[in-house]
Scaffold this motif. Structure first.
Motif, PDB file in Angstrom:
ATOM      1  N   ARG A 103       0.840  -1.201   0.000  1.00 43.91           N
ATOM      2  CA  ARG A 103       0.000   0.000   0.000  1.00 43.91           C
ATOM      3  C   ARG A 103       0.879   1.258   0.000  1.00 43.91           C
ATOM      4  O   ARG A 103       0.707   2.157  -0.815  1.00 43.91           O
ATOM      5  N   ARG A 104       1.881   1.261   0.901  1.00 42.62           N
ATOM      6  CA  ARG A 104       2.768   2.417   0.964  1.00 42.62           C
ATOM      7  C   ARG A 104       3.630   2.518  -0.303  1.00 42.62           C
ATOM      8  O   ARG A 104       3.864   3.601  -0.829  1.00 42.62           O
ATOM      9  N   ILE A 162       1.675   4.098  -2.949  1.00 41.88           N
ATOM     10  CA  ILE A 162       1.520   5.554  -2.736  1.00 41.88           C
ATOM     11  C   ILE A 162       2.776   6.264  -3.257  1.00 41.88           C
ATOM     12  O   ILE A 162       2.701   7.279  -3.947  1.00 41.88           O
ATOM     13  N   VAL A 163       3.937   5.671  -2.935  1.00 41.23           N
ATOM     14  CA  VAL A 163       5.200   6.247  -3.429  1.00 41.23           C
ATOM     15  C   VAL A 163       5.233   6.179  -4.957  1.00 41.23           C
ATOM     16  O   VAL A 163       5.582   7.159  -5.632  1.00 41.23           O
TER      17      VAL A 163
END
Lengths: 429, 316
Positions: free
Chosen positions: A6-7, A10-11
């Motif tokens: 998920r992170r 986002i990146v």
């Protein structure tokens, strides 16, 4: 902190959007194909234009005939030239050169100096036995002096045969192999007539894909290098690493900027095929989906390999200038097959071509070139081995780069030496 | 809230953090002090899980640091930067999403923070067009977004004008009131005296002071009291020396005398006393004394608390 997709996504989204919104991306998107297109157009059009100019200015040929063999020679040389290499034969342009005889060389030289004639030709007394002639010109360009040689040769042949054979024989003797077709052994083990225009297209598509691949891998890698250097230089990383793990950041950057590279390829190929569609349709050239799929796979694996290296470089260096110095040799390696293009094309299954298509640094571009060479028949096992080696080395480099990335991100000051980087690549945090 | 137990971190065989243990209580503003190169940044990087300790453990609410528990920690490093070609709100949405907020919630929280920081009109301008002070406020917002429970601030007041310093202090007070715990690393000792209840001081990787800020100041002060009165307090029993201060007198006490006995003597002598206090040493002087004299580095002979004693205390 554990790895989180998920992170990472986002990146990736941020990296993709901020990169494609930059003016530098738009410049790359538009300027790179324009540059390559412009260079190729200039190179081909330039050489045709030089040849045409040379023939256009070749209006009069002065001749001193000491052999006496040219008494019945035609008073005019006619040269026909196609407007461009793919032009239809019925659209030939005609250039005429008047032939003027002079009694001796001094008069010929005087006429040449005063520009009464464009070139001069002296035929020796023993020409029949020795073939000795001299051609005179005021000056010529570096490479275009040969443009007028063939018309003179044909005129000499016609002149020698005049009165000794009928016009058809004479015409055939001046162009003895103009109707010669070459049959070569095809990939299905049958001899087929070699269609040079089609062959050119068959080569050009993978050749362009290969160049695009090289450029995109390099561009994606450079974006990555720039991104990591910028974050390191501007001290963003420390606060960022509190919100995500180095692995999240690395994966996000790889995915986001790989997406930028793929977007570049997609746009360039899309526009390229749209522009060249009429020519491809004319040549009844079927685009091979297999080849395109292979190009995408090579791009992804090649990008993973190079991007991992660039990430490591970005993490261990202190600023963009240092990072670019380190990355230059790797970028150069990626384009090495283009530099040794002629060796690969002449021997696509030779040792050099096979070796380059197996080495991870050069595999993507070298294999696409080999696949595009009409005379090459790359065995499936070589493609499989090349992909496997590229994938394996990409995975190993990625693992090492992730460790170097994790340690190097927060290091400032002295750039580590190779043994230190090797220790980081093997160690944890 | 935060428990650090006997952690050690070595680089190239050198212990940069050597058996450090301390505890930060919920809702307190705790100071992390130490000279440059003492190991503070390494310690903070271990608390934020950027580095792993070689031994020891770090607990947040009784759970080892790592995994998603770290999302409750925010860190404003001393050397900080921002993406320059994007707007403050884009930066805050990015940080907010990374800390688990939805894009919508991150935008709302980011705008609220910018409003509180008096930066609302700059929300969509490029960061590179903002002044240094404004950028520092945006950086503070990146730490505050997502409402962390532990806020680690490294030199947050450096470069701020008095108005913005006050704004930051107000924000810290608000966060503290809302239950946020703050770990403040700074060299501005006046801010520590003003804001912090307790502190840890490390030097060369060792913990050399740990406890109440007020206690340090008293502990390292001379055995003295300060009195403001209507005349010079001469010939007071238990006092062996007098020094004039800024409108008051510092009385040096004999070893056997106590502040209470001296106060009784002063009252008995008929002096008009306006104020009486036990003399404290400014924290800055405590810092200089401890670092310059290398106190606490000799395994407890000179320092007030030993790592071993604290570890034993924590075990109890």
């Amino acid at each position: 902190m554990n790895f989180s997709w998920r992170r990472a996504l986002i990146v990736a989204r941020r990296e993709f959007l901020t990169t494609v919104k930059r003016k530098a991306f738009l410049f790359t998107l538009i300027a790179v194909p324009l540059y390559f297109g412009g260079v190729m157009t200039l190179a081909t059009r330039g050489s045709m234009s030089d040849r045409r100019d040379s023939l256009r200015s070749f209006t009069r040929l002065g001749v001193v005939d000491s052999s006496g063999l040219l008494t019945g020679a035609a008073p005019e040389i006619t040269t026909r030239l196609a407007p461009d290499p793919t032009g239809a034969p019925e659209k030939l342009e005609t250039y005429r050169t008047e032939v003027v005889f002079y009694a001796d060389q001094a008069k010929l030289e005087r006429a040449l100096r005063s520009a009464e004639i464009a070139q001069g030709l002296t035929v020796s007394a023993d020409y029949l036995a020795t073939g000795a002639t001299r051609r005179y010109a005021r000056s010529t360009g570096t490479f275009n002096s040969a443009s007028s040689v063939r018309p003179i040769e044909r005129w000499l042949a016609r002149s020698l045969l005049a009165g000794h054979a009928d016009s058809l024989r004479i015409e055939r003797a001046t162009r003895p192999a103009s109707g010669m077709d070459l049959y070569t052994l095809g990939k299905d083990d049958r001899f087929e007539v070699k269609d040079e225009r089609r062959e050119m297209l068959e080569f050009m598509v993978p050749f362009m894909v290969s160049i695009l691949l090289g450029v995109c891998i390099m561009t994606g890698g450079q974006y990555l290098l720039q991104g990591v250097s910028e974050e390191k230089e501007s001290r963003i990383l420390e606060s960022l690493l509190c919100a995500l793990s180095p692995e999240d950041l690395l994966a996000g950057k790889l995915v986001g900027l790989g997406g930028v590279g793929l977007a570049l390829v997609a746009v360039w190929l899309g526009v390229g095929f749209a522009v060249s569609a009429p020519m491809l349709a004319l040549a009844q050239f079927p685009l091979s989906p297999g080849l395109l799929a292979l190009a995408v796979v090579y791009f992804l694996l090649g990008y993973l390999f190079f991007a991992s290296i660039m990430t490591g470089i970005g993490a261990v260096t202190n600023n963009m200038r240092e990072a670019q110095q380190f990355s230059m040799m790797f970028s150069f390696a990626n384009l090495l097959p283009i530099i040794v293009l002629t060796q690969i094309l002449s021997k696509p299954d030779g040792a050099l071509a096979v070796t380059l298509s197996m080495l991870p640094f050069t595999a993507a571009t070298a294999m696409m070139l080999r696949l595009g060479t009409p005379s090459s028949a790359v065995p499936a096992w070589q493609i499989a081995l090349s992909l496997a080696l590229l994938a394996l080395s990409g995975w190993l480099v990625l693992r090492g780069a992730a460790r170097v990335f994790r340690i190097g991100l927060l290091m400032t000051g002295k750039t580590p030496n190779l043994p230190e980087i090797w220790r980081w690549a093997r160690a944890g945090r | 809230m935060l428990e650090v137990r006997d952690i050690v971190k070595t680089f190239d065989g050198r212990a940069v953090v050597n058996r450090v243990s301390f505890e930060v209580r919920p809702g307190e503003i705790f100071a992390l002090l130490g000279p440059n190169g003492a190991g503070k940044t390494t310690l903070i990087r271990m608390i934020t899980d950027i580095l792993k300790p070689d031994s020891g453990e770090i607990l947040l609410d009784g759970t080892r640091i790592g995994g998603d528990s770290r999302r409750q920690i925010a860190y404003l490093p001393e050397e900080r930067g921002l993406y320059r070609r994007v707007s403050p709100i884009e930066v805050l949405v990015y940080y907010g999403e990374l800390k688990g907020l939805s894009a919508h919630a991150a935008r709302a929280a980011g705008l609220a923070l910018l409003e509180r920081m008096e930066l609302a009109e700059w929300a969509t301008k490029q960061v590179q067009t903002l002044s240094k002070g404004m950028q520092q406020k945006v950086q503070f917002c990146t730490a505050l977004i997502g409402e962390p429970r532990l806020l680690i601030l490294d030199e947050p007041f450096t470069g701020l004008d008095p108005l913005n310093t006050q704004l930051f202090e107000e924000l810290l007070a608000e966060r503290r009131a809302a239950g946020c715990t703050v770990l403040l690393s700074t060299h501005q000792m006046n801010k520590v005296e003003e804001l912090c209840d307790r502190a840890l001081m490390i030097n060369r990787g060792h913990m050399v002071l740990y406890g109440s800020v007020r206690d340090f100041r008293r502990q390292y002060a001379d055995h003295a009291v300060t009195v403001r009165c209507d005349r010079r307090p001469d010939a007071v029993a238990g006092v062996h020396g007098i020094a004039a201060g800024d409108g008051d007198w510092k009385l040096m006490l004999e070893p056997a005398a106590s502040p209470q006995s001296v106060l009784r003597e002063l009252v008995a002598s008929g002096l008009g006393i306006e104020s009486f206090s036990i003399a404290n040493l400014p924290l800055e002087d405590v810092f200089v004394k401890v670092v310059r004299e290398g106190l606490g580095l000799d395994h407890g002979q000179s320092g007030p608390l030993l790592p071993d004693e604290i570890v034993k205390g924590a075990a109890r």
